[in-house]
Design a protein around this motif. Sequence first.
Motif, PDB file in Angstrom:
ATOM      1  N   GLU A 132      46.229  11.049  54.202  1.00  0.00           N
ATOM      2  CA  GLU A 132      47.158  11.027  55.335  1.00  0.00           C
ATOM      3  C   GLU A 132      47.559   9.597  55.691  1.00  0.00           C
ATOM      4  N   ASN A 133      46.585   8.685  55.656  1.00  0.00           N
ATOM      5  CA  ASN A 133      46.906   7.299  55.960  1.00  0.00           C
ATOM      6  C   ASN A 133      48.037   6.795  55.078  1.00  0.00           C
ATOM      7  N   VAL A 134      47.961   7.131  53.786  1.00  0.00           N
ATOM      8  CA  VAL A 134      48.949   6.588  52.856  1.00  0.00           C
ATOM      9  C   VAL A 134      50.269   7.349  52.921  1.00  0.00           C
ATOM     10  N   THR A 135      50.202   8.678  53.106  1.00  0.00           N
ATOM     11  CA  THR A 135      51.446   9.456  53.074  1.00  0.00           C
ATOM     12  C   THR A 135      52.175   9.454  54.412  1.00  0.00           C
ATOM     13  N   PHE A 136      51.468   9.099  55.478  1.00  0.00           N
ATOM     14  CA  PHE A 136      52.003   9.294  56.820  1.00  0.00           C
ATOM     15  C   PHE A 136      53.326   8.551  57.045  1.00  0.00           C
ATOM     16  N   ALA A 137      53.292   7.241  56.778  1.00  0.00           N
ATOM     17  CA  ALA A 137      54.493   6.447  57.079  1.00  0.00           C
ATOM     18  C   ALA A 137      55.703   6.840  56.230  1.00  0.00           C
ATOM     19  N   PRO A 138      55.550   7.040  54.901  1.00  0.00           N
ATOM     20  CA  PRO A 138      56.731   7.471  54.143  1.00  0.00           C
ATOM     21  C   PRO A 138      57.304   8.781  54.668  1.00  0.00           C
ATOM     22  N   ARG A 139      56.427   9.700  55.063  1.00  0.00           N
ATOM     23  CA  ARG A 139      56.922  10.983  55.554  1.00  0.00           C
ATOM     24  C   ARG A 139      57.634  10.819  56.890  1.00  0.00           C
ATOM     25  N   MET A 140      57.007  10.051  57.793  1.00  0.00           N
ATOM     26  CA  MET A 140      57.534   9.968  59.152  1.00  0.00           C
ATOM     27  C   MET A 140      58.669   8.971  59.279  1.00  0.00           C
ATOM     28  N   SER A 141      58.566   7.894  58.502  1.00  0.00           N
ATOM     29  CA  SER A 141      59.480   6.790  58.721  1.00  0.00           C
ATOM     30  C   SER A 141      60.578   6.764  57.663  1.00  0.00           C
ATOM     31  N   ARG A 142      60.281   7.284  56.473  1.00  0.00           N
ATOM     32  CA  ARG A 142      61.287   7.324  55.405  1.00  0.00           C
ATOM     33  C   ARG A 142      61.723   8.750  55.101  1.00  0.00           C
ATOM     34  N   LYS A 143      61.168   9.711  55.855  1.00  0.00           N
ATOM     35  CA  LYS A 143      61.547  11.132  55.708  1.00  0.00           C
ATOM     36  C   LYS A 143      61.335  11.638  54.283  1.00  0.00           C
ATOM     37  N   MET A 144      60.266  11.163  53.650  1.00  0.00           N
ATOM     38  CA  MET A 144      59.967  11.613  52.294  1.00  0.00           C
ATOM     39  C   MET A 144      59.319  12.999  52.376  1.00  0.00           C
ATOM     40  N   SER A 145      59.543  13.849  51.381  1.00  0.00           N
ATOM     41  CA  SER A 145      58.924  15.177  51.400  1.00  0.00           C
ATOM     42  C   SER A 145      57.412  15.029  51.186  1.00  0.00           C
ATOM     43  N   THR A 146      56.667  16.023  51.646  1.00  0.00           N
ATOM     44  CA  THR A 146      55.215  15.935  51.549  1.00  0.00           C
ATOM     45  C   THR A 146      54.763  15.841  50.098  1.00  0.00           C
ATOM     46  N   GLU A 147      55.400  16.625  49.209  1.00  0.00           N
ATOM     47  CA  GLU A 147      54.970  16.572  47.793  1.00  0.00           C
ATOM     48  C   GLU A 147      55.192  15.186  47.207  1.00  0.00           C
ATOM     49  N   ASN A 148      56.390  14.645  47.445  1.00  0.00           N
ATOM     50  CA  ASN A 148      56.673  13.314  46.913  1.00  0.00           C
ATOM     51  C   ASN A 148      55.711  12.290  47.480  1.00  0.00           C
ATOM     52  N   ALA A 149      55.444  12.413  48.784  1.00  0.00           N
ATOM     53  CA  ALA A 149      54.552  11.447  49.417  1.00  0.00           C
ATOM     54  C   ALA A 149      53.154  11.571  48.825  1.00  0.00           C
ATOM     55  N   ASN A 150      52.708  12.809  48.586  1.00  0.00           N
ATOM     56  CA  ASN A 150      51.383  13.006  47.999  1.00  0.00           C
ATOM     57  C   ASN A 150      51.308  12.404  46.602  1.00  0.00           C
ATOM     58  N   GLU A 151      52.359  12.619  45.842  1.00  0.00           N
ATOM     59  CA  GLU A 151      52.357  12.087  44.485  1.00  0.00           C
ATOM     60  C   GLU A 151      52.324  10.562  44.520  1.00  0.00           C
ATOM     61  N   LEU A 152      53.152  10.014  45.419  1.00  0.00           N
ATOM     62  CA  LEU A 152      53.189   8.556  45.581  1.00  0.00           C
ATOM     63  C   LEU A 152      51.811   8.035  45.972  1.00  0.00           C
ATOM     64  N   ALA A 153      51.167   8.726  46.916  1.00  0.00           N
ATOM     65  CA  ALA A 153      49.856   8.282  47.388  1.00  0.00           C
ATOM     66  C   ALA A 153      48.856   8.301  46.250  1.00  0.00           C
ATOM     67  N   GLU A 154      48.896   9.373  45.444  1.00  0.00           N
ATOM     68  CA  GLU A 154      47.938   9.444  44.333  1.00  0.00           C
ATOM     69  C   GLU A 154      48.155   8.294  43.364  1.00  0.00           C
ATOM     70  N   ASN A 155      49.422   8.019  43.061  1.00  0.00           N
ATOM     71  CA  ASN A 155      49.705   6.901  42.153  1.00  0.00           C
ATOM     72  C   ASN A 155      49.221   5.576  42.717  1.00  0.00           C
ATOM     73  N   LEU A 156      49.519   5.360  43.988  1.00  0.00           N
ATOM     74  CA  LEU A 156      49.148   4.072  44.587  1.00  0.00           C
ATOM     75  C   LEU A 156      47.640   3.927  44.676  1.00  0.00           C
ATOM     76  N   LEU A 157      46.969   5.010  45.040  1.00  0.00           N
ATOM     77  CA  LEU A 157      45.517   4.924  45.175  1.00  0.00           C
ATOM     78  C   LEU A 157      44.869   4.724  43.808  1.00  0.00           C
ATOM     79  N   ARG A 158      45.488   5.311  42.761  1.00  0.00           N
ATOM     80  CA  ARG A 158      44.977   5.062  41.415  1.00  0.00           C
ATOM     81  C   ARG A 158      45.156   3.582  41.087  1.00  0.00           C
ATOM     82  N   ARG A 159      46.315   3.057  41.488  1.00  0.00           N
ATOM     83  CA  ARG A 159      46.633   1.660  41.190  1.00  0.00           C
ATOM     84  C   ARG A 159      45.646   0.711  41.874  1.00  0.00           C
TER      85      ARG A 159
END
Lengths: 250, 243, 221
Positions: free
Chosen positions: A106-133
């Motif tokens: 939630e920490n990672v997906t929260f801002a893209p979802r709320m502030s950039r209006k990203m969909s939850t799936e996209n935000a989750n995928e992004l979060a997984e990639n970033l956390l892997r990174r």
Amino acid sequence: MSAGQAAENPFIHCRGVSKYFGNFKALDEISIDIEAGEIVCIVGPSGGGKSTLLRVLNALEPIDSGEIQIDQIKLPGSRKDVEDIRREVGMVFQQFNLFEHMSIRENVTFAPRMSRKMSTENANELAENLLRRVGIAEQIAKYPNHLSGGQQQRVAIARALAMQPKAMLFDEPTSALDPEMVAEVLDVIRELAESGMTMLIVTHEMGFAKEVSDRMLYMSGGRIIVDSETQEFFQSVDNSDLNQFLSKIL
Amino acid sequence: MWFPIVLLGVIGFAAYFLNWNLLLSLDFSVVWEYRMVLLKGLMLTLALTACAAVLGLFAGTVLAIASQSGFAPLRWIVTAFVEIWRNTPLLVQLIWIHFALPLVTGINTTALESGVIGITLQASAYFTEIVRAGIESVPKGQWEAAYSLALPARIRWTRVILPPALRTMIPPLVNLTISFFKGTAILSILHVSELMTVTNRISNVTFKPVELFSSIAVIYFVVGYLMSKGTLRVEYYLQKRER
Amino acid sequence: MRFEWDQLIRYGPELLQAFGVTIVISAISLIIGIVLGMIACLGKLSGQGGAYRLSIAFIDFFRTIPEVVLIFWVYSCLPLLLSVRISSEACGVIALSLFSGAYLAEIFRAGVLAVPRGQVDAAHALAIPRLHIWRKIIIPPAIRRMMPAFVNFLTELLKATSLLSAIAVAEMAYVASILGAKTLSYFEFLSAIAVLYFILIFPFSVWARRSEKKLLQRTGH
Ligand SMILES: Nc1ncnc2c1ncn2[C@@H]1O[C@H](COP(=O)(O)OP(=O)(O)O)[C@@H](O)[C@H]1O
Ligand SMILES: [Mg+2]
């Protein structure tokens, strides 16, 4: 003593920026330009205004005079300008400042979802990639207080990156960490540097600064005393203040 | 070792002064006889408590957020509202709302309406203070993180600031709710038919004040005690789940 | 509607006298409450035995039942139980003293428990006599620590005196209702006493908040 590359359109541009706290002048007529892709490390004694400089660049503190321009957006500016600047520029704090009541995901997906209006799936995928990174993909369901300081700071970096900023500001990202955790955070920042991100890093890790930065600033008393290329900074700059500072810290 | 001696003294004293005739003729069947009336009174008491707690918390949260506003006159208004309602007795507020205010507005309110208005307004003033303290207990870093991620104001409040603030507010909120549970008895001054009013009425027709007032004291105690122990257990559970 | 100042002025002396009654009743109840509170506090601090259980029962009971119920109980039951006449003022004082005693016991206890345990241990280690430990080591810092809560309780007590109007004690709320009914100038009298209560209570609120802030600065958390 400015490195003074007067490029056409610097990514970050400050002219005569001053900031007062009451009568105390925390920033004194700061002028600096930072190119896209440039990595600048800021060093200097405590109370010299380093944090304040980063905070005004992220519009966390209003400025009293002068002008800031980041990617064509001007400060002082409207509320929308302020929010746009914050979307363009990610900030990593000394104390991590993770949202304690949210999981890492939630920490990672929260801002893209709320502030950039990203969909939850996209935000989750992004979060997984970033956390892997940043090397903590397996902690995704945990809460911040289950993680070590180094892990929390890496989550904080991922959280800032999730906004897909064009520049990142780091305010002493390793100063609150136990010594054995410093390296893991610096590794992440180093990797980010190699990827070509524009970065402003306040740090006391001189070896690291020397290694990653293109350019070094020495701040004291709210002013930029030295602004030079990294090589030069450590070898040939002749400034008694700086030399004293370096001899103490190296 | 001094305690048994003192206790003995107190018992002896009481035995001498107590009106044993009355004590032996006490007849608690009156409580059973009027159980439905009393129960209805208790229900209204609980409904009024819930009303004060829910409406008060809602209004208090709104006012607390307003009190953080950058617009100074708004902050002054909130402060004045809070101070006026906190620094005068509920009883005076109630009779003022019920007897004095209609003379100015021309709108007559029923006793129940006046009671609900009074207790809710006072509750919102008290809740404002608690929510404000809760908000101020949220570390500055959380605000800064929210700002630096460009979260919209509504999201910042509802998702970042208020959740941890509410957590620290649970014990004072419980205490406050219990104090408004007690406060509902003051509504008897307007003859709102809650437990205390109902008891007064029964006492006036049955002439059994000792049985009735002693019984409702116990009822108030048991309900209030359960409220405080029960909710603190909930909080303990929440804390444990978080670890 | 016109604000009838002349009514207020005419009955000013009555109102001021009622103001005095409010203060005197609060003061007497406070003093008895402090004594009761200290006893119950010590009882609860003893941690075991009959005195402990009795203190807990006293504190929990009188903190949990509504003040109005307590006042009515004392007023309508106590004279019957003891078969003596008790004036309504005395009933008011008895009820408010019990209420104060229970609240103050908890306030005192919190103050004592806030004194760092290490200081008491150090005093024990130095073989300082018990009485001296209380007088010199525990009580002075405990008083400082409980000051905000104590002053805050004063505001609650002052507000609670208004409840005595329900048993016809001639304090402010009662006198104002009577005068309002007599002259039909409810708005004037009720507003006047609201202002008087505010003037009486607000300074204590400010004091409580100040002392809390000062305490936070001193103890640093
Ligand atoms: N919010 C504030 N209010 C008042 N003074 C401040 C505030 N923030 C920073 N300062 C003061 O500004 C000066 C510069 O602070 P800072 O930028 O944090 O320095 P650095 O990060 O280089 O240690 C310090 O003297 C500090 O006390
Ligand atoms: Mg700093």
